[in-house]
Motif scaffolding. Structure first.
Motif, PDB file in Angstrom:
ATOM      1  N   LEU A   1      -1.866 -14.183  11.116  1.00 20.69           N
ATOM      2  CA  LEU A   1      -0.473 -13.836  11.410  1.00 20.69           C
ATOM      3  C   LEU A   1       0.206 -14.945  12.206  1.00 20.69           C
ATOM      4  N   ALA A   2      -0.515 -15.506  13.183  1.00 22.87           N
ATOM      5  CA  ALA A   2       0.063 -16.570  14.002  1.00 22.87           C
ATOM      6  C   ALA A   2       0.356 -17.811  13.170  1.00 22.87           C
ATOM      7  N   THR A   3      -0.524 -18.113  12.230  1.00 26.32           N
ATOM      8  CA  THR A   3      -0.315 -19.278  11.355  1.00 26.32           C
ATOM      9  C   THR A   3       0.897 -19.084  10.455  1.00 26.32           C
ATOM     10  N   ARG A   4       1.054 -17.853   9.953  1.00 32.65           N
ATOM     11  CA  ARG A   4       2.136 -17.601   8.993  1.00 32.65           C
ATOM     12  C   ARG A   4       3.483 -17.358   9.665  1.00 32.65           C
ATOM     13  N   PHE A   5       3.468 -16.664  10.817  1.00 32.34           N
ATOM     14  CA  PHE A   5       4.734 -16.241  11.421  1.00 32.34           C
ATOM     15  C   PHE A   5       4.956 -16.793  12.834  1.00 32.34           C
TER      16      PHE A   5
ATOM     17  N   LEU B   1      -0.989 -11.587   2.678  1.00 36.27           N
ATOM     18  CA  LEU B   1      -0.072 -11.302   1.584  1.00 36.27           C
ATOM     19  C   LEU B   1       1.327 -10.866   1.996  1.00 36.27           C
ATOM     20  N   VAL B   2       1.486 -10.257   3.184  1.00 36.39           N
ATOM     21  CA  VAL B   2       2.789  -9.719   3.554  1.00 36.39           C
ATOM     22  C   VAL B   2       3.828 -10.822   3.687  1.00 36.39           C
ATOM     23  N   SER B   3       5.081 -10.438   3.510  1.00 39.79           N
ATOM     24  CA  SER B   3       6.163 -11.427   3.563  1.00 39.79           C
ATOM     25  C   SER B   3       6.819 -11.516   4.932  1.00 39.79           C
ATOM     26  N   SER B   4       6.490 -10.589   5.831  1.00 49.60           N
ATOM     27  CA  SER B   4       7.100 -10.617   7.153  1.00 49.60           C
ATOM     28  C   SER B   4       6.223  -9.886   8.156  1.00 49.60           C
TER      29      SER B   4
ATOM     30  N   ASP C   1       2.365  -1.646   7.747  1.00 46.61           N
ATOM     31  CA  ASP C   1       1.020  -1.401   7.255  1.00 46.61           C
ATOM     32  C   ASP C   1       0.110  -0.960   8.389  1.00 46.61           C
ATOM     33  N   LEU C   2       0.284  -1.575   9.552  1.00 45.04           N
ATOM     34  CA  LEU C   2      -0.578  -1.281  10.697  1.00 45.04           C
ATOM     35  C   LEU C   2      -0.433   0.163  11.142  1.00 45.04           C
ATOM     36  N   THR C   3       0.779   0.680  11.100  1.00 49.76           N
ATOM     37  CA  THR C   3       0.995   2.066  11.542  1.00 49.76           C
ATOM     38  C   THR C   3       0.388   3.075  10.579  1.00 49.76           C
ATOM     39  N   ALA C   4       0.047   2.613   9.373  1.00 49.17           N
ATOM     40  CA  ALA C   4      -0.532   3.540   8.384  1.00 49.17           C
ATOM     41  C   ALA C   4      -1.996   3.826   8.676  1.00 49.17           C
ATOM     42  N   PHE C   5      -2.634   3.013   9.527  1.00 50.43           N
ATOM     43  CA  PHE C   5      -4.070   3.199   9.820  1.00 50.43           C
ATOM     44  C   PHE C   5      -4.245   4.003  11.098  1.00 50.43           C
TER      45      PHE C   5
END
Length: 313
Positions: free
Chosen positions: A266-270, A299-302, A309-313
């Protein structure tokens, strides 16, 4: 089952650290015989932060830096580059050169640069970087091994007691079965069973199982079949460590590495990861959930999409 489901980076990083002398001996024997293995070696991954020439370093590579002692008493450095994603990269030789000279410049110690290539282009074999201008010539030659070459040495891989024989087989079969999960299941079972035939001790079995289990990702239904087969093996053959290796996925070290992989991706992408996301990820101790989140992080775009997605777990 698509290739992005497979996380090559973390398993390779872990297995190189766990079996560093065997890694050097298996792939780079000329370097192996120069190093004094009776003296302690040390991994200094913080060095990579000083060596990276641009922000893209590390996305496609497993990079390790180790300080070793040579047989002549000299301190030296070993730079390891494993092109785990298997993609042709025209800038790879230049990066090898930059890493080498920056490490030498920082410590004024001789540097051994080594490369392992996992791409599918049999003709791509970078082994040097150099240029000349105005009568000045600069160059670096570095040893390279190509994992594709081991396809023709399968019997040797099966017979060697060096753990990297199994590592290479697992890597090659992971890539070969990217579109055939049933075949991957059979190869995964075959490789895990071979752990017991080679006479490895408990720690070696656990370490190699962790690599195989991690890299040879299976869909849930086939993963369940894999566990059933292991239980059957335990009952029929009284394989003492099967129960232990089944529990490996819950070991804190594996869980922690998965958490770090999610956050680093996540840090690398955002660039920035909200503290609430870091805290939420660090509270998860279910390996299946963390693997799913790792794939979503890729895969996520943002960041907002990932938080949903995180809240779904």
């Amino acid at each position: 089952m698509n290739e992005p489901n497979t996380n090559y980076d973390s398993p390779w990083k872990e297995i190189i650290e766990e079996y560093f002398p065997q890694f050097i001996e298996f792939f780079f024997y000329d370097a192996y015989v120069e190093i004094d293995w009776e003296r302690p070696y040390e991994f200094l991954d913080t060095e990579l932060q000083q060596l990276e020439p641009d922000a893209e370093i590390g996305k496609r590579l497993v990079d390790k830096v180790a300080k070793v002692w040579l047989l002549n008493g000299e301190e030296a450095w070993v730079l390891i580059h494993v092109e785990v994603q298997g993609q042709y990269d025209s800038k790879f030789p230049q990066r090898m050169y930059i890493y080498n000279y920056r490490l030498f410049d920082r410590h004024k110690k001789r540097v051994i640069s080594l490369a392992v290539l996992a791409d599918n282009d049999v003709n791509w074999r970078p082994q040097s970087y150099g240029y000349q201008l105005g009568g000045c010539r600069v160059s670096l030659e570095f040893p390279t091994v190509k994992l594709l070459d081991y396809e023709a040495q399968w019997q040797t891989l099966e017979e060697t007691e060096n753990p990297f024989g199994l590592v290479v087989m697992a890597h090659l079969k992971t890539k070969a079965t990217s579109q055939n999960p049933e075949s991957r299941l059979q190869w995964k079972l075959r490789l895990v069973r071979s752990l017991f035939a080679k006479g490895y001790n408990r720690e070696e079995i656990i370490g190699l199982f962790r690599f195989i289990d991690w890299i040879m990702f299976l869909p849930k239904e086939l993963a369940d079949s894999f566990k059933v087969e292991l239980r059957n093996d335990e009952e029929v053959n009284r394989m003492r460590y099967v129960t232990s290796i089944e529990r490996l996925a819950k070991e804190e070290g594996v869980i922690e590495t998965l958490r770090e992989s999610v956050i680093e991706t996540l840090a690398t992408r955002f660039e920035e990861v909200p503290i609430r996301v870091v805290e939420a990820v660090n509270e998860i101790d279910d390996v299946a959930v963390l693997k799913s989140l790792f794939r979503r992080a890729i895969l996520v775009s943002s960041m907002a999409e990932f938080e949903d997605d995180l809240t779904a777990f």
